[in-house]
Motif scaffolding. Sequence first.
Motif, PDB file in Angstrom:
ATOM      1  N   LYS A   2     -27.620  40.491 -14.766  1.00 57.00           N
ATOM      2  CA  LYS A   2     -27.317  41.281 -15.966  1.00 57.00           C
ATOM      3  C   LYS A   2     -28.440  41.167 -16.999  1.00 57.00           C
ATOM      4  O   LYS A   2     -28.858  42.169 -17.585  1.00 57.00           O
ATOM      5  CB  LYS A   2     -25.992  40.804 -16.574  1.00 57.00           C
ATOM      6  CG  LYS A   2     -25.529  41.619 -17.747  1.00 57.00           C
ATOM      7  CD  LYS A   2     -24.168  41.156 -18.235  1.00 57.00           C
ATOM      8  CE  LYS A   2     -23.726  41.995 -19.416  1.00 57.00           C
ATOM      9  NZ  LYS A   2     -22.421  41.565 -19.921  1.00 57.00           N
ATOM     10  N   LYS A   3     -28.941  39.969 -17.201  1.00 60.84           N
ATOM     11  CA  LYS A   3     -29.956  39.746 -18.240  1.00 60.84           C
ATOM     12  C   LYS A   3     -31.306  40.363 -17.875  1.00 60.84           C
ATOM     13  O   LYS A   3     -31.953  40.983 -18.713  1.00 60.84           O
ATOM     14  CB  LYS A   3     -30.125  38.249 -18.505  1.00 60.84           C
ATOM     15  CG  LYS A   3     -31.133  37.961 -19.611  1.00 60.84           C
ATOM     16  CD  LYS A   3     -31.154  36.515 -20.022  1.00 60.84           C
ATOM     17  CE  LYS A   3     -32.147  36.335 -21.166  1.00 60.84           C
ATOM     18  NZ  LYS A   3     -32.192  34.963 -21.636  1.00 60.84           N
ATOM     19  N   TYR A   4     -31.750  40.195 -16.621  1.00 65.84           N
ATOM     20  CA  TYR A   4     -33.109  40.587 -16.261  1.00 65.84           C
ATOM     21  C   TYR A   4     -33.203  41.890 -15.473  1.00 65.84           C
ATOM     22  O   TYR A   4     -34.292  42.427 -15.323  1.00 65.84           O
ATOM     23  CB  TYR A   4     -33.785  39.452 -15.492  1.00 65.84           C
ATOM     24  CG  TYR A   4     -33.853  38.201 -16.331  1.00 65.84           C
ATOM     25  CD1 TYR A   4     -34.672  38.136 -17.445  1.00 65.84           C
ATOM     26  CD2 TYR A   4     -33.054  37.100 -16.027  1.00 65.84           C
ATOM     27  CE1 TYR A   4     -34.713  37.005 -18.235  1.00 65.84           C
ATOM     28  CE2 TYR A   4     -33.097  35.962 -16.809  1.00 65.84           C
ATOM     29  CZ  TYR A   4     -33.922  35.915 -17.915  1.00 65.84           C
ATOM     30  OH  TYR A   4     -33.954  34.789 -18.699  1.00 65.84           O
ATOM     31  N   LYS A   5     -32.073  42.370 -14.961  1.00 61.91           N
ATOM     32  CA  LYS A   5     -32.063  43.620 -14.187  1.00 61.91           C
ATOM     33  C   LYS A   5     -33.188  43.631 -13.148  1.00 61.91           C
ATOM     34  O   LYS A   5     -33.949  44.592 -13.028  1.00 61.91           O
ATOM     35  CB  LYS A   5     -32.138  44.817 -15.121  1.00 61.91           C
ATOM     36  CG  LYS A   5     -30.911  44.923 -16.009  1.00 61.91           C
ATOM     37  CD  LYS A   5     -31.006  46.042 -16.994  1.00 61.91           C
ATOM     38  CE  LYS A   5     -29.805  46.171 -17.895  1.00 61.91           C
ATOM     39  NZ  LYS A   5     -29.104  45.022 -18.308  1.00 61.91           N
ATOM     40  N   SER A   6     -33.285  42.522 -12.418  1.00 61.49           N
ATOM     41  CA  SER A   6     -34.295  42.329 -11.383  1.00 61.49           C
ATOM     42  C   SER A   6     -33.656  41.637 -10.190  1.00 61.49           C
ATOM     43  O   SER A   6     -32.634  40.965 -10.334  1.00 61.49           O
ATOM     44  CB  SER A   6     -35.429  41.448 -11.908  1.00 61.49           C
ATOM     45  OG  SER A   6     -36.158  42.118 -12.906  1.00 61.49           O
ATOM     46  N   PRO A   7     -34.287  41.759  -9.022  1.00 62.01           N
ATOM     47  CA  PRO A   7     -33.773  41.040  -7.850  1.00 62.01           C
ATOM     48  C   PRO A   7     -33.765  39.532  -8.110  1.00 62.01           C
ATOM     49  O   PRO A   7     -34.508  39.028  -8.963  1.00 62.01           O
ATOM     50  CB  PRO A   7     -34.761  41.384  -6.746  1.00 62.01           C
ATOM     51  CG  PRO A   7     -35.543  42.540  -7.236  1.00 62.01           C
ATOM     52  CD  PRO A   7     -35.487  42.534  -8.722  1.00 62.01           C
TER      53      PRO A   7
ATOM     54  N   LEU B 200     -30.356  44.570  -7.260  1.00 68.56           N
ATOM     55  CA  LEU B 200     -29.993  44.774  -8.664  1.00 68.56           C
ATOM     56  C   LEU B 200     -28.487  44.858  -8.899  1.00 68.56           C
ATOM     57  O   LEU B 200     -28.012  44.544  -9.984  1.00 68.56           O
ATOM     58  CB  LEU B 200     -30.667  46.045  -9.198  1.00 68.56           C
ATOM     59  CG  LEU B 200     -32.188  46.075  -9.115  1.00 68.56           C
ATOM     60  CD1 LEU B 200     -32.728  47.402  -9.615  1.00 68.56           C
ATOM     61  CD2 LEU B 200     -32.795  44.922  -9.882  1.00 68.56           C
ATOM     62  N   GLU B 201     -27.745  45.272  -7.874  1.00 69.89           N
ATOM     63  CA  GLU B 201     -26.285  45.364  -7.996  1.00 69.89           C
ATOM     64  C   GLU B 201     -25.584  44.077  -7.580  1.00 69.89           C
ATOM     65  O   GLU B 201     -24.359  44.002  -7.585  1.00 69.89           O
ATOM     66  CB  GLU B 201     -25.746  46.533  -7.154  1.00 69.89           C
ATOM     67  CG  GLU B 201     -26.102  47.909  -7.682  1.00 69.89           C
ATOM     68  CD  GLU B 201     -27.539  48.304  -7.362  1.00 69.89           C
ATOM     69  OE1 GLU B 201     -28.011  48.016  -6.239  1.00 69.89           O
ATOM     70  OE2 GLU B 201     -28.202  48.875  -8.240  1.00 69.89           O
TER      71      GLU B 201
END
Length: 180
Positions: free
Chosen positions: A31-36, A125-126
């Motif tokens: 949620k914070k970084y929106k990265s793998p 990301l999900e």
Amino acid sequence: MGVSFKGEEQNIQDILSSRDERVQIQQYFLKKYKSPLISYKLNIPGPVKYNSFIKKIFDDGLLAAKNELAKASIEIIDEKLLYKNSGPEYFASFKDTPSFIKEITTKIEETHPLGRLFDFDVLDLEGNQLSRQEIGREPRKCLLCGRNAFECGRSRKHSVDELLDHIEKIALTYFNRGSI
């Protein structure tokens, strides 16, 4: 079984609590970084999940991962390292595609002498975990017989003591290489 797997035993509630905490940390990072995200732990059977020997195995895998990711010029956005009785864990958000990161971590699991003990999960990301099959790899093999590890584990084909004896042997051989 030798002394390598002595320590504070974890019960099922400890393991479930650790799993819940792992999911919360993963969700926070996603949620914070929106990265793998990489979520790394060890495959150690039995009730003892942490001691100095287990930490040494874990740290070696973490070093291998960081070295390989650096070689691939993958930027670490943020990371968290936990040493706890339910087992050491590492979390890191990265700037790259989940499949490329999964390729790197799977290569470590397949080629490092202790790689079969490493458990690198890569989440997209999900929050979906990429499987080895999604990158064209076979399922993990059993430490003892070479069959599908999931099937051997589910059927309890091998005893915990057999597995720990084998793990201890390969880890001691690995750590003692060059000290002859």
